[in-house]
Design a protein around this motif. Structure first.
Motif, mmCIF file in Angstrom:
data_model
loop_
_atom_site.group_PDB
_atom_site.id
_atom_site.type_symbol
_atom_site.label_atom_id
_atom_site.label_comp_id
_atom_site.label_asym_id
_atom_site.label_seq_id
_atom_site.Cartn_x
_atom_site.Cartn_y
_atom_site.Cartn_z
ATOM 1 N N ILE A 193 -9.331 5.953 -2.921
ATOM 2 C CA ILE A 193 -9.250 5.260 -4.008
ATOM 3 C C ILE A 193 -8.297 4.008 -3.775
ATOM 4 C CG2 ILE A 193 -9.612 7.076 -5.685
ATOM 5 C CD1 ILE A 193 -6.521 7.420 -5.930
ATOM 6 N N GLU A 194 -7.570 4.037 -2.595
ATOM 7 C CA GLU A 194 -6.955 2.842 -2.486
ATOM 8 C C GLU A 194 -6.560 3.021 -0.961
ATOM 9 O OE1 GLU A 194 -3.404 2.640 -4.553
ATOM 10 O OE2 GLU A 194 -2.779 0.716 -3.540
ATOM 11 N N CYS A 195 -6.414 1.650 -0.355
ATOM 12 C CA CYS A 195 -6.175 1.595 1.234
ATOM 13 C C CYS A 195 -5.552 0.113 1.427
ATOM 14 C CB CYS A 195 -7.289 2.055 2.105
ATOM 15 S SG CYS A 195 -8.559 0.650 2.345
ATOM 16 N N GLY A 196 -4.823 0.360 2.486
ATOM 17 C CA GLY A 196 -4.182 -1.135 2.850
ATOM 18 C C GLY A 196 -3.959 -0.980 4.359
ATOM 19 N N ILE A 197 -3.993 -2.310 4.901
ATOM 20 C CA ILE A 197 -3.731 -2.517 6.400
ATOM 21 C C ILE A 197 -2.677 -3.638 6.555
ATOM 22 C CG2 ILE A 197 -4.997 -2.654 8.772
ATOM 23 C CD1 ILE A 197 -7.548 -2.220 7.339
ATOM 24 N N THR A 198 -1.956 -3.296 7.461
ATOM 25 C CA THR A 198 -0.924 -4.471 7.868
ATOM 26 C C THR A 198 -1.193 -4.815 9.634
ATOM 27 O OG1 THR A 198 0.662 -3.928 6.418
ATOM 28 C CG2 THR A 198 1.502 -5.387 8.016
ATOM 29 N N TYR A 199 -1.577 -6.138 9.759
ATOM 30 C CA TYR A 199 -1.772 -6.371 10.961
ATOM 31 C C TYR A 199 -0.744 -7.133 11.628
ATOM 32 C CZ TYR A 199 -6.453 -5.710 9.153
ATOM 33 O OH TYR A 199 -7.615 -5.362 8.148
ATOM 34 N N LYS A 200 0.024 -6.428 12.886
ATOM 35 C CA LYS A 200 1.015 -7.168 13.408
ATOM 36 C C LYS A 200 0.485 -7.866 15.008
ATOM 37 C CE LYS A 200 3.827 -3.420 11.748
ATOM 38 N NZ LYS A 200 4.566 -4.415 10.595
ATOM 39 N N LYS A 201 -0.160 -6.896 15.556
ATOM 40 C CA LYS A 201 -0.623 -7.510 16.841
ATOM 41 C C LYS A 201 -2.134 -6.890 17.070
ATOM 42 C CE LYS A 201 3.692 -7.776 19.340
ATOM 43 N NZ LYS A 201 4.658 -6.728 20.268
#
Lengths: 133, 133, 133, 133
Positions: free
Chosen positions: D58-66
């Motif tokens: 129902i929900e997702c998220g991604i944080t990209y560092k490298k």
């Protein structure tokens, strides 16, 4: 500063549950984003090949309300928040089937120069296009 | 001159019929090919980045006998035909689940130099590795 | 008995060499095939959901002449050979960019009943549509 | 309640910039999630096929560092928050290359019964497994 595009769900995008696989919406968002960029700023291919600038994503998110299914014809609305320019650019996405809102999402990007291999601010010659829109 | 590698079918690779989507086997073949190249010739990344040579495919084919399903653990055998070197290289693939042969296929490649932007013959320094294997 | 459809190459379909990844053409072919089926035989979703018939592929092949690139607008021509009906159906594909033929291919399918879980012949009520076309 | 799995970046997962395409991390997360479920709760295929329960996101998220690159061998850590059970389950993901944290993310899921076609609470026979772990 909003664009719209139509997408027809492909068989290859649907999973074992018969619904669009959860990562595929990010591919749809990218279509909306490329569309928006072409309309308001610069063709993305030109940006990469001529200006040597890429837009790597630093954050994204998706909220799933209803499922898109095989052969659904969906409408993607892309709205861009340019208040963080020239450092960042954030796109918001809404995916509709008819009047039903299926999925919302966002992606936040920075500007990366392929030549200097560094994060940069969006060059004025490009950002001006947005201001005078 | 044959290599083997194990692959576990991912949820994202399975379609609405519950079986591996028909194009995904080409992604598996590419894993087998990269493996073979690393073992007998040269790491593919090194080939692209150091030697500036890519292996674009000019022909491929797949024969489907049985379906691979979600979570299946399959074994990919990659056999290479080097008789057409230094102009071409052809890989043959066999995908097994236990003793059952699920899928066979092949891909034929030429050598392309990213710097001259031309089709080339595989340089001797690389092809010699194969002959003395 | 031929259909045509336009496809715009997506960023997600392009690989490290900047060209459409070699398996992606099978996804394009599937779009052409679904189009053809809808036009001459039966909407594919209806075939799966109403007639409980799937068209698993038993063989396919691709010949690559030139590369499609990001943002290319390509035209896919799908021609169907129905001479093997009611046991098999074979589609031939040609992908053009302007006048340039980029890629050709084919896929051969049989008919599978999801209820009996058996390979079947295409039911007369469906095959008749083709004959009287 | 944490699991780890190793993933090797495939050529097909890398984009024109030479880095893993931004949606592919959700495919990696799904591998980590399936692993976690198998270890602590129930094999996901069994859940779909025997219990007739799916876990739509129902929900997702991604944080990209490298960026992860072609042939990188990365380690995915999956940690699960079960405090919202039996209504929801949330997975947190961390993707490392050596000591470098490349990407973090999460996905929140509910439980859906394929037979009643309704959202359900996780049945006690399954949730008990977690409590007594």
């Amino acid at each position: 500063m909003k664009t719209e595009c139509e997408i027809k769900v492909r068989y290859s995008e649907v999973d074992r549950m018969g619904i669009v696989y959860y990562s595929r919406y990010l591919e749809y968002f990218e279509i909306g984003r490329a569309n928006w960029l072409e309309h308001f700023l610069c063709n993305y291919k030109e940006m990469e090949d001529v200006y040597k600038i890429g837009l790597p994503v630093i954050e994204c998110g998706i909220t799933y309300k209803k499922s898109a299914k095989y052969e659904d014809e969906v409408l993607l609305k892309t709205i861009c928040n340019i208040s963080e320019l020239p450092k960042f650019i954030t796109f918001n996405y809404e995916l509709f089937k008819g009047r039903n809102l299926l999925v919302t999402g966002f992606s936040k990007h920075l500007f990366y120069c392929f030549e200097s291999k560094k994060v940069i601010r969006l060059p004025a010659q490009l950002s001006q296009k947005l201001i005078f829109e």
